[in-house]
Design an enzyme around this catalytic site. Structure first.
Site, mmCIF file in Angstrom:
data_model
loop_
_atom_site.group_PDB
_atom_site.id
_atom_site.type_symbol
_atom_site.label_atom_id
_atom_site.label_comp_id
_atom_site.label_asym_id
_atom_site.label_seq_id
_atom_site.Cartn_x
_atom_site.Cartn_y
_atom_site.Cartn_z
ATOM 1 N N HIS A 216 0.828 -1.215 0.000
ATOM 2 C CA HIS A 216 0.000 0.000 0.000
ATOM 3 C C HIS A 216 0.859 1.259 0.000
ATOM 4 C CE1 HIS A 216 0.797 0.918 4.281
ATOM 5 N NE2 HIS A 216 0.725 -0.392 4.486
ATOM 6 N N CYS A 232 3.032 -4.779 6.796
ATOM 7 C CA CYS A 232 2.712 -4.500 5.403
ATOM 8 C C CYS A 232 3.894 -3.847 4.690
ATOM 9 C CB CYS A 232 1.485 -3.606 5.309
ATOM 10 S SG CYS A 232 -0.030 -4.411 5.880
#
Length: 256
Positions: A216, A232
């Site tokens: 992301h 992440c």
């Protein structure tokens, strides 16, 4: 009338003898020089008594194979001041990134593909803090990334199940336990400039199950190259917008 120039003074008898000797020496030297030139040119006489021919490489440069294919040209991989300029996306004004404060190796660029993976594969190299999108022809687009802290990392082979633009972020219950102030977002934080998922998110699934890990964007451009996320893989917002436009559902992801 102007006087015409006179010719050289005729030589005396002794001078003539000396001149004849000089001419004879020159003839001998000229003959030796000619033989030397014939040898350099690779010429030889029949019968094996002459000078041997040199073993010259007559390969033309056009027939030499390049070491690797030439770097591809991509209109979206340009100078950093263009790639990291401010932009308006889906109604959000994404601010300019002060790219001079980002290490050059972490800026978007085209590099030689050293991953060994097929074109279209996303390869995240955790140790390098790099993400590679493999291109046809031996190249890859490389982006700098931030990764998870020790104990929060995942690795393996998986796929992109789907993606979202300006996604909603919902902190998992275990994160809310560690950071109670996040309870206000237990129902989800709407997409926006302060959302931790940034401008885009790619959701990683393995064997049809959500791994809980994402690739992301992030408004925290200074975190690129660091290990500070909850697992992440994060990119500069301008970079995730670029990456998102290049991948598709079920895109292979390798995290190593």
């Amino acid at each position: 009338m102007r006087e015409l120039p006179q010719g050289p003074t005729p030589p005396r008898n002794g001078d003539a003898v000396e001149a004849d000797l000089l001419l004879s020496r020159r003839a001998v030297l000229s003959g030796a020089g000619a033989l030397a030139l014939l040898g350099v040119a690779g010429c030889s006489t029949s019968g094996g008594g002459g000078l041997p021919a040199l073993q010259l490489d007559d390969t033309v440069t056009g027939s030499v194979r390049p070491i690797r294919p030439s770097i591809s040209v991509d209109k979206n991989i340009t100078s950093p001041d263009v790639m990291y300029a401010s932009l308006t996306d889906n109604g959000f004004n994404v601010p300019e990134v002060p790219y001079l404060k980002v290490k050059p190796e972490f800026r978007r660029q085209i590099v030689v593909n050293t991953t060994g993976e097929a074109p279209g594969t996303i390869v995240v190299h955790l140790k390098e803090r790099m993400l590679y999108l493999v291109q046809p022809g031996g190249d890859a687009i490389r982006y700098g990334v931030g990764i998870g802290k020790d104990g929060f990392r995942w690795s393996g082979r998986a796929n992109i199940q789907y993606g979202r633009e300006w996604p909603t972020w919902t902190p998992p219950p275990e994160m809310i336990q560690r950071k109670p102030e996040l309870v206000k977002w237990q129902g989800g934080q709407p997409g926006g400039l302060t959302n931790p998922l940034g401008a885009r998110a790619l959701y990683i699934y393995q064997d049809g199950k959500d791994t809980g890990y994402r690739i992301h964007g992030s408004p925290e451009w200074w975190s690129i190259g660091q290990a500070m996320s909850s697992g992440c893989v994060r990119l500069i917002n301008q970079d995730i917008i670029d990456l998102y436009s290049r991948v598709s559902k079920n895109n292979l992801v390798v995290v190593m």
